[in-house]
Design a protein around this motif. Structure first.
Motif, PDB file in Angstrom:
ATOM      1  N   LYS A 211      -5.203   1.452   2.088  1.00 21.60           N
ATOM      2  CA  LYS A 211      -4.143   2.080   1.292  1.00 21.60           C
ATOM      3  C   LYS A 211      -3.617   3.343   1.969  1.00 21.60           C
ATOM      4  CE  LYS A 211      -6.458   2.457  -2.555  1.00 21.60           C
ATOM      5  NZ  LYS A 211      -6.737   2.877  -3.959  1.00 21.60           N
ATOM      6  N   GLU A 212      -4.524   4.134   2.521  1.00 22.28           N
ATOM      7  CA  GLU A 212      -4.104   5.389   3.135  1.00 22.28           C
ATOM      8  C   GLU A 212      -3.337   5.150   4.431  1.00 22.28           C
ATOM      9  OE1 GLU A 212      -4.162   9.724   2.885  1.00 22.28           O
ATOM     10  OE2 GLU A 212      -4.226   8.007   1.539  1.00 22.28           O
ATOM     11  N   ILE A 213      -3.789   4.198   5.235  1.00 22.11           N
ATOM     12  CA  ILE A 213      -3.072   3.893   6.474  1.00 22.11           C
ATOM     13  C   ILE A 213      -1.677   3.355   6.173  1.00 22.11           C
ATOM     14  CG2 ILE A 213      -3.047   2.383   8.501  1.00 22.11           C
ATOM     15  CD1 ILE A 213      -6.058   2.678   8.645  1.00 22.11           C
ATOM     16  N   LYS A 214      -1.578   2.520   5.143  1.00 19.70           N
ATOM     17  CA  LYS A 214      -0.260   1.998   4.759  1.00 19.70           C
ATOM     18  C   LYS A 214       0.647   3.120   4.277  1.00 19.70           C
ATOM     19  CE  LYS A 214       2.795  -1.167   4.062  1.00 19.70           C
ATOM     20  NZ  LYS A 214       3.430  -1.859   5.210  1.00 19.70           N
ATOM     21  N   LYS A 215       0.087   4.107   3.615  1.00 14.08           N
ATOM     22  CA  LYS A 215       0.879   5.242   3.155  1.00 14.08           C
ATOM     23  C   LYS A 215       1.424   6.046   4.330  1.00 14.08           C
ATOM     24  CE  LYS A 215       0.542   9.092  -0.142  1.00 14.08           C
ATOM     25  NZ  LYS A 215      -0.360   9.794  -1.091  1.00 14.08           N
ATOM     26  N   ILE A 216       0.633   6.131   5.402  1.00 14.35           N
ATOM     27  CA  ILE A 216       1.051   6.873   6.600  1.00 14.35           C
ATOM     28  C   ILE A 216       2.030   6.047   7.428  1.00 14.35           C
ATOM     29  CG2 ILE A 216       0.256   7.890   8.766  1.00 14.35           C
ATOM     30  CD1 ILE A 216      -2.424   8.458   7.321  1.00 14.35           C
ATOM     31  N   TYR A 217       1.695   4.775   7.638  1.00 14.05           N
ATOM     32  CA  TYR A 217       2.519   3.886   8.476  1.00 14.05           C
ATOM     33  C   TYR A 217       3.205   2.861   7.573  1.00 14.05           C
ATOM     34  CZ  TYR A 217      -0.381   5.915  12.182  1.00 14.05           C
ATOM     35  OH  TYR A 217      -1.025   6.769  13.029  1.00 14.05           O
ATOM     36  N   LYS A 218       4.250   3.311   6.909  1.00 14.05           N
ATOM     37  CA  LYS A 218       4.914   2.472   5.908  1.00 14.05           C
ATOM     38  C   LYS A 218       5.499   1.191   6.483  1.00 14.05           C
ATOM     39  CE  LYS A 218       6.133   6.312   2.818  1.00 14.05           C
ATOM     40  NZ  LYS A 218       5.340   7.323   3.533  1.00 14.05           N
ATOM     41  N   ASP A 219       5.925   1.224   7.733  1.00 10.00           N
ATOM     42  CA  ASP A 219       6.578   0.062   8.344  1.00 10.00           C
ATOM     43  C   ASP A 219       5.616  -0.832   9.132  1.00 10.00           C
ATOM     44  OD1 ASP A 219       9.067   0.906   7.355  1.00 10.00           O
ATOM     45  OD2 ASP A 219       9.395   2.218   9.086  1.00 10.00           O
ATOM     46  N   SER A 220       4.357  -0.458   9.184  1.00  9.81           N
ATOM     47  CA  SER A 220       3.374  -1.250   9.925  1.00  9.81           C
ATOM     48  C   SER A 220       2.854  -2.394   9.055  1.00  9.81           C
ATOM     49  CB  SER A 220       2.213  -0.365  10.365  1.00  9.81           C
ATOM     50  OG  SER A 220       2.656   0.668  11.220  1.00  9.81           O
ATOM     51  N   ILE A 221       2.412  -3.453   9.709  1.00 12.15           N
ATOM     52  CA  ILE A 221       1.815  -4.592   9.013  1.00 12.15           C
ATOM     53  C   ILE A 221       0.307  -4.363   8.935  1.00 12.15           C
ATOM     54  CG2 ILE A 221       1.379  -7.075   9.060  1.00 12.15           C
ATOM     55  CD1 ILE A 221       4.051  -7.375  10.544  1.00 12.15           C
ATOM     56  N   ILE A 222      -0.206  -4.256   7.720  1.00 14.18           N
ATOM     57  CA  ILE A 222      -1.630  -4.014   7.500  1.00 14.18           C
ATOM     58  C   ILE A 222      -2.222  -5.229   6.799  1.00 14.18           C
ATOM     59  CG2 ILE A 222      -3.364  -2.447   6.571  1.00 14.18           C
ATOM     60  CD1 ILE A 222      -1.416  -1.081   8.490  1.00 14.18           C
ATOM     61  N   ARG A 223      -3.275  -5.796   7.397  1.00 13.08           N
ATOM     62  CA  ARG A 223      -3.965  -6.935   6.783  1.00 13.08           C
ATOM     63  C   ARG A 223      -5.448  -6.607   6.636  1.00 13.08           C
ATOM     64  NH1 ARG A 223      -1.824 -11.799  10.718  1.00 13.08           N
ATOM     65  NH2 ARG A 223      -3.161 -10.589  12.145  1.00 13.08           N
ATOM     66  N   VAL A 224      -6.025  -7.042   5.516  1.00 15.54           N
ATOM     67  CA  VAL A 224      -7.456  -6.879   5.269  1.00 15.54           C
ATOM     68  C   VAL A 224      -8.069  -8.269   5.115  1.00 15.54           C
ATOM     69  CG1 VAL A 224      -9.223  -5.990   3.708  1.00 15.54           C
ATOM     70  CG2 VAL A 224      -7.152  -4.634   4.152  1.00 15.54           C
ATOM     71  N   PHE A 225      -9.053  -8.577   5.944  1.00 11.19           N
ATOM     72  CA  PHE A 225      -9.732  -9.874   5.886  1.00 11.19           C
ATOM     73  C   PHE A 225     -11.113  -9.679   5.264  1.00 11.19           C
ATOM     74  CE2 PHE A 225      -6.608 -10.333   9.242  1.00 11.19           C
ATOM     75  CZ  PHE A 225      -6.118 -11.617   9.042  1.00 11.19           C
ATOM     76  N   ILE A 226     -11.416 -10.461   4.219  1.00 14.63           N
ATOM     77  CA  ILE A 226     -12.690 -10.339   3.519  1.00 14.63           C
ATOM     78  C   ILE A 226     -13.375 -11.705   3.426  1.00 14.63           C
ATOM     79  CG2 ILE A 226     -12.116  -8.277   2.188  1.00 14.63           C
ATOM     80  CD1 ILE A 226     -11.251 -10.041  -0.104  1.00 14.63           C
ATOM     81  N   ASN A 227     -14.703 -11.695   3.442  1.00 12.90           N
ATOM     82  CA  ASN A 227     -15.436 -12.964   3.421  1.00 12.90           C
ATOM     83  C   ASN A 227     -15.535 -13.566   2.028  1.00 12.90           C
ATOM     84  OD1 ASN A 227     -17.184 -10.798   2.723  1.00 12.90           O
ATOM     85  ND2 ASN A 227     -18.971 -12.106   3.048  1.00 12.90           N
ATOM     86  N   ARG A 228     -15.328 -12.711   0.964  1.00 11.01           N
ATOM     87  CA  ARG A 228     -15.339 -13.231  -0.399  1.00 11.01           C
ATOM     88  C   ARG A 228     -14.545 -12.291  -1.304  1.00 11.01           C
ATOM     89  NH1 ARG A 228     -21.776 -12.365  -1.711  1.00 11.01           N
ATOM     90  NH2 ARG A 228     -21.604 -10.406  -2.868  1.00 11.01           N
TER      91      ARG A 228
ATOM     92  N   MET B  41      -0.218   5.668  21.183  1.00 13.26           N
ATOM     93  CA  MET B  41       0.116   4.317  20.737  1.00 13.26           C
ATOM     94  C   MET B  41       0.888   4.373  19.421  1.00 13.26           C
ATOM     95  SD  MET B  41      -2.452   1.280  19.418  1.00 13.26           S
ATOM     96  CE  MET B  41      -3.411   1.204  20.925  1.00 13.26           C
ATOM     97  N   GLU B  42       1.949   3.617  19.343  1.00 13.19           N
ATOM     98  CA  GLU B  42       2.686   3.468  18.095  1.00 13.19           C
ATOM     99  C   GLU B  42       2.101   2.287  17.329  1.00 13.19           C
ATOM    100  OE1 GLU B  42       7.198   2.449  16.455  1.00 13.19           O
ATOM    101  OE2 GLU B  42       6.831   2.721  18.607  1.00 13.19           O
ATOM    102  N   LEU B  43       1.529   2.560  16.176  1.00 11.83           N
ATOM    103  CA  LEU B  43       0.851   1.510  15.428  1.00 11.83           C
ATOM    104  C   LEU B  43       1.864   0.602  14.741  1.00 11.83           C
ATOM    105  CD1 LEU B  43      -1.906   0.398  14.503  1.00 11.83           C
ATOM    106  CD2 LEU B  43      -1.665   1.796  12.440  1.00 11.83           C
ATOM    107  N   LYS B  44       1.831  -0.676  15.110  1.00 10.41           N
ATOM    108  CA  LYS B  44       2.727  -1.661  14.505  1.00 10.41           C
ATOM    109  C   LYS B  44       1.961  -2.645  13.631  1.00 10.41           C
ATOM    110  CE  LYS B  44       6.073  -1.352  18.283  1.00 10.41           C
ATOM    111  NZ  LYS B  44       6.769  -2.087  19.375  1.00 10.41           N
ATOM    112  N   THR B  45       0.790  -3.062  14.090  1.00  5.17           N
ATOM    113  CA  THR B  45      -0.013  -4.012  13.304  1.00  5.17           C
ATOM    114  C   THR B  45      -1.477  -3.584  13.321  1.00  5.17           C
ATOM    115  OG1 THR B  45      -0.353  -5.466  15.226  1.00  5.17           O
ATOM    116  CG2 THR B  45       1.531  -5.946  13.780  1.00  5.17           C
ATOM    117  N   LEU B  46      -2.136  -3.730  12.173  1.00  5.28           N
ATOM    118  CA  LEU B  46      -3.548  -3.360  12.050  1.00  5.28           C
ATOM    119  C   LEU B  46      -4.255  -4.377  11.168  1.00  5.28           C
ATOM    120  CD1 LEU B  46      -5.906  -1.203  12.317  1.00  5.28           C
ATOM    121  CD2 LEU B  46      -5.101  -0.337  10.114  1.00  5.28           C
ATOM    122  N   ASP B  47      -5.391  -4.877  11.630  1.00 10.79           N
ATOM    123  CA  ASP B  47      -6.243  -5.763  10.840  1.00 10.79           C
ATOM    124  C   ASP B  47      -7.577  -5.070  10.579  1.00 10.79           C
ATOM    125  OD1 ASP B  47      -4.354  -7.751  10.804  1.00 10.79           O
ATOM    126  OD2 ASP B  47      -5.294  -8.962  12.375  1.00 10.79           O
ATOM    127  N   ILE B  48      -8.045  -5.146   9.340  1.00  8.13           N
ATOM    128  CA  ILE B  48      -9.358  -4.603   8.986  1.00  8.13           C
ATOM    129  C   ILE B  48     -10.226  -5.762   8.506  1.00  8.13           C
ATOM    130  CG2 ILE B  48     -10.622  -2.923   7.605  1.00  8.13           C
ATOM    131  CD1 ILE B  48      -8.020  -1.431   7.153  1.00  8.13           C
TER     132      ILE B  48
END
Length: 386
Positions: free
Chosen positions: A27-44, A1-8
């Motif tokens: 941070k590490e995934i973004k460093k590896i997949y520079k062109d991918s969209i990385i989003r982090v969802f937090i409750n607070r 799979m080519e990673l294009k978008t990732l949500d954590i």
């Protein structure tokens, strides 16, 4: 799979460990997949604001190419937020159902990133699937651990680069964090970050050493425990410092994640608590003690047994005196049925008179984990193979 978008997704309860792990992984995934969209969802946001000095008190922000979004913002704007190709559910958190309704149909993979464990059973559960029963989405369990058959530990390149930089420029970082310590070259300096703890045995044994020692007390629970000891023993605290015999204690201010990582690499030893700080200490290769979160029926001692078992498999198995003393100290340091100030049975003499040998064994264990048990590499390989 080519990673294009990732949500954590991360559900913060009452500590910095969960968001610390998620922040590091993102941070590490973004460093590896520079062109991918990385989003982090937090409750607070409170804990995230403290560990990341760039963070603002807003519900939607981009920091170093990663989007940090609150659950509230997600719920209010769900119509215009699509689910990602790959989702990481950190530590079994509750992902909002309105998001999951989209994910069942549009997303490919849901990775349940579990807590770190050293117990043997996790090898059997690592990469096992769990039926979801809706749409095309598949759920996989990713089990961090200390063997090659587990998901490994987070040995991210950002941290390893920071370790190298501090070691190569030690004087610069001593001036940054330890400049107020006079004749530092003649002293033992270390950090203590713990849950509630009675430090009477520690202070007793440190005062028997032939060298002065400086303790950097980190975190509210560590500092409260030490202040209570000083009060009981009629020791005055001047500002952020106290002295008890040969021991100087400095009550250190809160540090963001990057600052903490620099500090633990410039000192001589680290007492740590929880998961994320523990792994950082392990990866320094310096002497450390791990204070595990207390659980019912002494479950935390089972975790400790598991870790010590994995540790002993890797280090010098002929050094029986070392193994016997370190194993006993770890167990005595952690044995309790609840977090309180009850005095323990630990004796720290061996630890502080054998720092060099402890560091030698710890570096062997560290190198094994980096080479064979790197969670980021394992996660990357699994996603790309999927």
């Amino acid at each position: 799979m080519e990673l294009k978008t990732l949500d954590i997704f991360c559900e913060i309860i009452d500590n910095y460990g969960d968001i610390g792990v998620v922040y590091r992984v993102a941070k590490e995934i973004k460093k590896i997949y520079k062109d991918s969209i990385i989003r982090v969802f937090i409750n607070r946001k409170e804990e995230f604001l403290k560990i990341n000095s760039k963070a603002q008190d807003i519900d939607y922000q981009e920091i170093d190419g990663i989007y940090y979004i609150t659950f509230d913002y997600l719920l209010k704007n769900i119509e215009k937020i699509d689910s990602s190709q790959v989702i990481i559910e950190a530590f079994g958190c509750n992902i909002p159902e309105v998001y999951m309704e989209k994910a069942y149909i549009s997303s490919d993979l849901l990775i349940n990133l579990e807590y770190l464990s050293a117990e043997d059973w996790i090898e059997d559960f690592h990469l096992q699937s769990s039926p979801i029963g809706k749409g095309k989405l598949k759920k996989i369990f990713f089990m961090p651990g200390f063997t090659e058959k587990t998901g490994g530990i987070i040995a991210d390149s950002n941290f390893l680069d920071r370790c190298k930089d501090v070691c190569e420029n030690k004087k610069i970082y001593q001036d940054k964090y330890l400049k107020d310590i006079i004749h530092i070259e003649d002293k033992i300096v270390g950090t203590i970050f713990s849950y509630e703890k009675n430090f009477e045995p520690l202070f007793r044994d440190l005062n028997k050493l032939d060298r002065e020692i400086v303790i950097l007390a980190l975190g509210e629970k560590t500092q409260d425990s030490m202040r209570k000891f000083f009060k009981k023993n009629s020791v005055e605290v001047f500002g952020n410092k106290a002295r008890y015999g040969k021991i100087e204690v400095i009550f250190y201010q809160f540090l963001n994640q990057e600052e903490y990582e620099e500090l633990i690499n410039v000192v001589d030893f680290n007492f740590v608590r929880g998961e994320d700080s523990f792994i950082r200490a392990v990866l320094t290769g310096k002497p450390y003690l791990w204070h595990i979160y207390c659980q019912e029926e002494l479950a935390h001692m089972d975790k400790l047994e598991g870790f010590l078992d994995k540790y002993k498999r890797v280090i010098d198995k002929e050094d029986n005196i070392f193994i016997e003393n370190i194993e006993k100290l770890f167990k005595d340091y952690n044995f309790r049925r609840e977090n309180n100030l009850e005095i323990g049975k630990e004796d720290y003499t061996y630890f502080f008179t054998n720092l060099e040998n402890i560091g030698k064994n710890n570096r062997v264990f560290r190198d094994f984990l980096i080479q064979k048990c790197n969670l980021i590499n394992k996660l990357k390989y699994f996603i790309e193979k999927y």
